[in-house]
Design a protein around this motif. Sequence first.
Motif, mmCIF file in Angstrom:
data_model
loop_
_atom_site.group_PDB
_atom_site.id
_atom_site.type_symbol
_atom_site.label_atom_id
_atom_site.label_comp_id
_atom_site.label_asym_id
_atom_site.label_seq_id
_atom_site.Cartn_x
_atom_site.Cartn_y
_atom_site.Cartn_z
ATOM 1 N N THR A 182 -2.402 -16.151 6.095
ATOM 2 C CA THR A 182 -3.363 -17.237 6.022
ATOM 3 C C THR A 182 -4.787 -16.743 6.276
ATOM 4 O O THR A 182 -5.015 -15.661 6.828
ATOM 5 N N GLY A 183 -5.736 -17.569 5.879
ATOM 6 C CA GLY A 183 -7.131 -17.243 6.095
ATOM 7 C C GLY A 183 -8.014 -18.451 5.839
ATOM 8 O O GLY A 183 -7.532 -19.553 5.583
ATOM 9 N N THR A 184 -9.323 -18.221 5.896
ATOM 10 C CA THR A 184 -10.312 -19.255 5.643
ATOM 11 C C THR A 184 -11.381 -18.687 4.727
ATOM 12 O O THR A 184 -11.820 -17.540 4.904
ATOM 13 N N ILE A 185 -11.817 -19.480 3.745
ATOM 14 C CA ILE A 185 -12.845 -19.055 2.801
ATOM 15 C C ILE A 185 -14.202 -19.480 3.356
ATOM 16 O O ILE A 185 -14.453 -20.672 3.582
ATOM 17 N N LEU A 186 -15.082 -18.509 3.595
ATOM 18 C CA LEU A 186 -16.348 -18.763 4.265
ATOM 19 C C LEU A 186 -17.487 -17.994 3.616
ATOM 20 O O LEU A 186 -17.271 -16.972 2.953
ATOM 21 N N MET A 187 -18.692 -18.485 3.837
ATOM 22 C CA MET A 187 -19.867 -17.675 3.542
ATOM 23 C C MET A 187 -19.916 -16.497 4.521
ATOM 24 O O MET A 187 -19.586 -16.646 5.706
ATOM 25 N N HIS A 188 -20.353 -15.349 4.040
ATOM 26 C CA HIS A 188 -20.590 -14.234 4.957
ATOM 27 C C HIS A 188 -21.646 -14.633 5.993
ATOM 28 O O HIS A 188 -21.538 -14.298 7.171
ATOM 29 N N GLN A 189 -22.639 -15.413 5.548
ATOM 30 C CA GLN A 189 -23.730 -15.863 6.414
ATOM 31 C C GLN A 189 -23.428 -17.263 6.959
ATOM 32 O O GLN A 189 -24.242 -18.169 6.841
ATOM 33 N N THR A 190 -22.263 -17.459 7.569
ATOM 34 C CA THR A 190 -21.891 -18.797 8.026
ATOM 35 C C THR A 190 -22.584 -19.183 9.330
ATOM 36 O O THR A 190 -23.059 -20.308 9.481
ATOM 37 N N SER A 191 -22.662 -18.310 10.265
ATOM 38 C CA SER A 191 -23.157 -18.669 11.591
ATOM 39 C C SER A 191 -24.661 -18.944 11.577
ATOM 40 O O SER A 191 -25.480 -18.055 11.318
ATOM 41 N N VAL A 192 -25.035 -20.192 11.894
ATOM 42 C CA VAL A 192 -26.455 -20.544 11.925
ATOM 43 C C VAL A 192 -27.160 -19.909 13.119
ATOM 44 O O VAL A 192 -28.397 -19.854 13.158
ATOM 45 N N VAL A 250 -26.950 -16.820 13.769
ATOM 46 C CA VAL A 250 -27.216 -15.427 13.404
ATOM 47 C C VAL A 250 -28.025 -15.322 12.116
ATOM 48 O O VAL A 250 -28.928 -14.487 12.004
ATOM 49 N N TYR A 251 -27.698 -16.174 11.136
ATOM 50 C CA TYR A 251 -28.306 -16.071 9.809
ATOM 51 C C TYR A 251 -29.216 -17.264 9.559
ATOM 52 O O TYR A 251 -28.741 -18.411 9.435
ATOM 53 N N LYS A 252 -30.513 -17.010 9.449
ATOM 54 C CA LYS A 252 -31.436 -18.125 9.255
ATOM 55 C C LYS A 252 -31.324 -18.730 7.859
ATOM 56 O O LYS A 252 -31.765 -19.852 7.627
ATOM 57 N N ASP A 253 -30.726 -17.980 6.889
ATOM 58 C CA ASP A 253 -30.543 -18.511 5.534
ATOM 59 C C ASP A 253 -29.142 -19.063 5.308
ATOM 60 O O ASP A 253 -28.701 -19.203 4.164
ATOM 61 N N ALA A 254 -28.426 -19.421 6.377
ATOM 62 C CA ALA A 254 -27.028 -19.876 6.248
ATOM 63 C C ALA A 254 -26.900 -21.058 5.299
ATOM 64 O O ALA A 254 -25.920 -21.175 4.559
ATOM 65 N N GLY A 255 -27.873 -21.955 5.304
ATOM 66 C CA GLY A 255 -27.783 -23.132 4.441
ATOM 67 C C GLY A 255 -28.267 -22.894 3.038
ATOM 68 O O GLY A 255 -27.872 -23.621 2.119
ATOM 69 N N ASN A 256 -29.118 -21.901 2.842
ATOM 70 C CA ASN A 256 -29.740 -21.689 1.539
ATOM 71 C C ASN A 256 -29.147 -20.543 0.735
ATOM 72 O O ASN A 256 -29.397 -20.454 -0.466
ATOM 73 N N ALA A 257 -28.391 -19.664 1.360
ATOM 74 C CA ALA A 257 -27.816 -18.522 0.636
ATOM 75 C C ALA A 257 -26.902 -19.018 -0.482
ATOM 76 O O ALA A 257 -26.210 -20.032 -0.347
ATOM 77 N N LYS A 258 -26.898 -18.309 -1.584
ATOM 78 C CA LYS A 258 -26.143 -18.738 -2.754
ATOM 79 C C LYS A 258 -24.644 -18.638 -2.506
ATOM 80 O O LYS A 258 -24.152 -17.648 -1.968
ATOM 81 N N ARG A 259 -23.937 -19.694 -2.904
ATOM 82 C CA ARG A 259 -22.475 -19.696 -2.820
ATOM 83 C C ARG A 259 -21.938 -19.001 -4.064
ATOM 84 O O ARG A 259 -21.837 -19.614 -5.136
ATOM 85 N N ASP A 260 -21.630 -17.729 -3.932
ATOM 86 C CA ASP A 260 -21.164 -16.954 -5.076
ATOM 87 C C ASP A 260 -20.224 -15.853 -4.609
ATOM 88 O O ASP A 260 -19.917 -15.729 -3.415
ATOM 89 N N GLN A 261 -19.780 -15.037 -5.551
ATOM 90 C CA GLN A 261 -18.809 -13.987 -5.236
ATOM 91 C C GLN A 261 -19.368 -12.969 -4.249
ATOM 92 O O GLN A 261 -18.626 -12.427 -3.427
ATOM 93 N N GLU A 262 -20.653 -12.742 -4.302
ATOM 94 C CA GLU A 262 -21.262 -11.754 -3.427
ATOM 95 C C GLU A 262 -21.257 -12.207 -1.974
ATOM 96 O O GLU A 262 -21.041 -11.403 -1.062
#
Length: 351
Positions: free
Chosen positions: A117-127, A129-141
């Motif tokens: 099992t696992g969870t699908i997340l943005m690499h930049q999920t933690s607000v 740590v990452y100031k662009d957590a809300g704006n980073a593109k949701r893509d394969q990268e």
Amino acid sequence: MNTYPNVNETKDLIKQLVSIPSPSGYTEKVIQHVEDFLTNLNVETQRNRKGGLIATLPGENDNEHRMLTAHVDTLGAMVKEVKSNGRLRLDLIGGFKYNSIEGEYCEIHTSNGEIITGTILMHQTSVHVYKDAGNAKRDQENMEVRIDAKVENADAIRELGIEVGDFVSFDPRVQISDNGFIKSRHLDDKASVAILLQLIKRLKEENITLPYTTHFLISNNEEIGYGGNSNITPETVEYLAVDMGAMGDGQSTDEYTVSICVKDASGPYHYGLRKHLVELANANGIDYKLDIYPYYGSDASAAIRAGHDIVHGLIGPGIDSSHAFERTHETSLDYTEQLLYHYILSKLVSY
């Protein structure tokens, strides 16, 4: 409304089906489940080489056939990369956007039969740590799978048996409410599969002989474009796909009626068959909506593109938020079941 006799059973069957992982290319378990259901009804079935299932009910006329189809494959993903940070990069299966699976629980199906099992997340999920957590593109990268295991590098992931090419399925999160709503991933198109199975069950229980030999194709590659384009007998005159009706701005489809598609991205559906379906609905008190789906293709359109000389149509229950957080209502299931019942007992259209 004259209620179809087994709409509650249909909802229960939908719950069973959506709970079996089956992204396109990984459908053996759900096809077996459907095959077992039909075998218990003493219905003749056969597998095609693509892994789909065909059930046949003999009719009074064996010179002209009908085929109805619904697909059991769903959206999903594959492991694209085993990352050095102990996470996985995905490659999508089917037409949907990464934002629709952000935060979703998932299962990785390894080639040795393990489920992790696992969870699908943005690499930049933690607000924090990452100031662009809300704006980073949701893509394969940027999106990745956090595995529920102590893994900190690629070698540790591979020790679990995970490798590139392993299938990844999404938690359906199915819920059935007391007021008739059913919400779940993969109602496209397991809601329609359940409807066809319950239709076959009703025909068997009522000992009905159909006017024409009728084939029911449970296809398993529709989400990638070619599930229903083969195994169509030369005698087949009419081919009706049963798939979701798409809802949104400018659409007439809703969650409470059966949607009759007049055109999608492949072009118009057969005008005579569309008129016949409307006449059947009007004659039997079945609420329906006519609609055009702008970014859509069905097993019926795939069959036409493959060169089959058939009359083709498309109907189905209205599904909100298609290819994402889907929902429908039991009345839409009910009207779809009713229209199919009257359709397969009717005469062929003139062509």
